[in-house]
Design an enzyme around this catalytic site. Sequence first.
Site, PDB file in Angstrom:
ATOM      1  N   TRP A 245       1.713  -0.937   0.417  1.00  0.00           N
ATOM      2  CA  TRP A 245       0.480   0.153  -0.363  1.00  0.00           C
ATOM      3  C   TRP A 245       0.991   1.578  -0.330  1.00  0.00           C
ATOM      4  CZ3 TRP A 245      -1.653   3.024   5.173  1.00  0.00           C
ATOM      5  CH2 TRP A 245      -2.613   3.565   4.537  1.00  0.00           C
TER       6      TRP A 245
ATOM      7  N   ASP B  40      -0.105  -5.544   9.625  1.00  0.00           N
ATOM      8  CA  ASP B  40      -1.812  -4.220   8.854  1.00  0.00           C
ATOM      9  C   ASP B  40      -2.990  -4.957   8.744  1.00  0.00           C
ATOM     10  OD1 ASP B  40      -2.690  -2.240   7.870  1.00  0.00           O
ATOM     11  OD2 ASP B  40      -1.685  -1.378   6.655  1.00  0.00           O
TER      12      ASP B  40
ATOM     13  N   LYS C 157     -13.314  -0.339   6.099  1.00  0.00           N
ATOM     14  CA  LYS C 157     -13.999  -0.515   4.800  1.00  0.00           C
ATOM     15  C   LYS C 157     -14.997  -1.703   5.536  1.00  0.00           C
ATOM     16  CE  LYS C 157      -9.852  -0.455   4.099  1.00  0.00           C
ATOM     17  NZ  LYS C 157      -9.304   1.299   3.824  1.00  0.00           N
TER      18      LYS C 157
HETATM   19  N1  PLA Z   1      -3.646  -0.440   4.992  1.00  0.00           N
HETATM   20  C1  PLA Z   1      -3.747  -0.590   4.121  1.00  0.00           C
HETATM   21  C2  PLA Z   1      -3.242  -2.056   3.667  1.00  0.00           C
HETATM   22  C3  PLA Z   1      -4.589  -0.154   3.207  1.00  0.00           C
HETATM   23  O1  PLA Z   1      -5.000  -0.599   2.175  1.00  0.00           O
HETATM   24  C4  PLA Z   1      -5.014   0.720   3.618  1.00  0.00           C
HETATM   25  C5  PLA Z   1      -6.208   1.911   3.044  1.00  0.00           C
HETATM   26  C6  PLA Z   1      -5.093   1.605   4.766  1.00  0.00           C
HETATM   27  C7  PLA Z   1      -4.255   0.736   6.361  1.00  0.00           C
HETATM   28  C8  PLA Z   1      -5.499   2.575   5.853  1.00  0.00           C
HETATM   29  O2  PLA Z   1      -6.628   2.900   6.055  1.00  0.00           O
HETATM   30  P1  PLA Z   1      -7.493   3.491   6.359  1.00  0.00           P
HETATM   31  O3  PLA Z   1      -6.635   4.583   7.527  1.00  0.00           O
HETATM   32  O4  PLA Z   1      -8.909   4.262   6.088  1.00  0.00           O
HETATM   33  O5  PLA Z   1      -8.579   2.664   8.034  1.00  0.00           O
HETATM   34  N2  PLA Z   1      -5.834   1.423   1.533  1.00  0.00           N
HETATM   35  C9  PLA Z   1      -7.136   2.304   0.720  1.00  0.00           C
HETATM   36  C10 PLA Z   1      -7.986   3.709   0.981  1.00  0.00           C
HETATM   37  C11 PLA Z   1      -8.707   1.533   0.391  1.00  0.00           C
HETATM   38  C12 PLA Z   1      -6.103   4.944   1.543  1.00  0.00           C
HETATM   39  O6  PLA Z   1      -4.876   4.632  -0.088  1.00  0.00           O
HETATM   40  O7  PLA Z   1      -5.962   5.877   2.154  1.00  0.00           O
HETATM   41  C13 PLA Z   1      -6.380   2.421  -0.694  1.00  0.00           C
HETATM   42  O8  PLA Z   1      -7.056   2.365  -1.704  1.00  0.00           O
HETATM   43  O9  PLA Z   1      -5.386   1.747  -0.760  1.00  0.00           O
END
Ligand code: PLA
Length: 453
Positions: free
Chosen positions: A181, A262, A298
């Site tokens: 991510w 995570d 989510k």
């Molecule tokens: N960890 C992972 C692996 C994630 O994909 C995301 C969110 C988070 C943590 C953090 O989300 P939160 O802070 O809202 O709890 N990833 C998203 C959104 C869904 C983003 O990038 O913020 C994504 O599109 O990858």
Amino acid sequence: MASSMLSLGSTYLLPREISKDKLKLGTSGSNPFLKAKSISRVTMTVAVKPSRFEGITMAPPDPILGVSEAFKADTNEMKLNLGVGAYRTEELQPYVLNVVKKAENLMLERGDNKEYLPIEGLAAFNKATAELLFGAGHPVIKEQRVATIQGLSGTGSLRLAAALIERYFPGAKVVISSPTWGNHKNIFNDAKVPWSEYRYYDPKTIGLDFEGMIADIKEAPEGSFILLHGCAHNPTGIDPTPEQWVKIADVIQEKNHIPFFDVAYQGFASGSLDEDAASVRLFAERGMEFFVAQSYSKNLGLYAERIGAINVVCSSADAATRVKSQLKRIARPMYSNPPVHGARIVANVVGDATMFGEWKAEMEMMAGRIKTVRQELYDSLVSKDKSGKDWSFILKQIGMFSFTGLNKAQSDNMTNKWHVYMTKDGRISLAGLSLAKCEYLADAIIDSYHNVS
Ligand code: PLA
């Protein structure tokens, strides 16, 4: 009137910021209206003064959240936002879970107050979140070996842990999957925690590079933090098998590393909260010490409520108490204490058997819809693409994303020609796709894959 504060659009200047000389410009007699006019001209003179922020360069748009901004600006009616991982209905509308509305109504009826929470967050939430993760009655909970504090969703919780690592494990490395991510690297960079990568994705097989992963974890300096996605790896959608998880735990234990999970998609990957927590529980059963960041963005659709937690599993209750005290100390100067609304929703839903059941059913429904569009996209690709390319990797991936294997130029083509918004690493969010749009998306993918290199 104009003498106390001058306004030009939304720019306000206090009188002491305007030099006497400039105030004289154009001033004629004592007519207050003329004075106001000239003063507004003065304001313009002041506004073009070189900024103190001249040295601040323009930041690039965020690779994920920036996609939504570009999508909004597009007026084409075929446009599709598959960038950010946010669940949409078949009509491509945002979805507020019914169980969330129910919990909110209850909270309103009860007239809950808006007092500050303690630094560590809502006690009922912290209890519920640890129980969801490990299972109620798990030894780590019974023996009070988990330090749990409420965080600002997954991101804020990861950031707290990063700050704890920086403070108490100076020089220790966090080893993260390649790819991962996008925000993981930002989080550790900002917390000044060094990181490196372990191999994870094999573009040749569009699957897991398990050998590479194990070799790189072995290679990492003893006592490194190994960042693992608890389930539904983002962006690849490729998870280790249960047997592979056992081997990962073995090598982490051998090297005295500290696992750092995570967990952003518990219940959202398989539709089952317990199944999606299996990897974390495997490590807990081994008596290891580790970190787990959680998010309710989510699985409960609480994206904007910023609700999550950081859990540190320790080998003794005493260590957990000390770790918790330090997490609080890190949180206090950052944001003082966390917001209450999302925490109350989670605590109410989990604490009530009926609502808990309703949540599980809605979660299954959401996970089910994503699986259905995944299948439909695969079927469309197979029926439209006559090249013989094997698209079955799409069905093997899990969670809300599909890692298409499209490169940056091909992803650009998806957006520029087809108005399909996605991240440049080739990731598409299936949670933002409807059955009705699968054929269109398949056309876009086939065109980009075969006609752009
Ligand atoms: N960890 C992972 C692996 C994630 O994909 C995301 C969110 C988070 C943590 C953090 O989300 P939160 O802070 O809202 O709890 N990833 C998203 C959104 C869904 C983003 O990038 O913020 C994504 O599109 O990858």
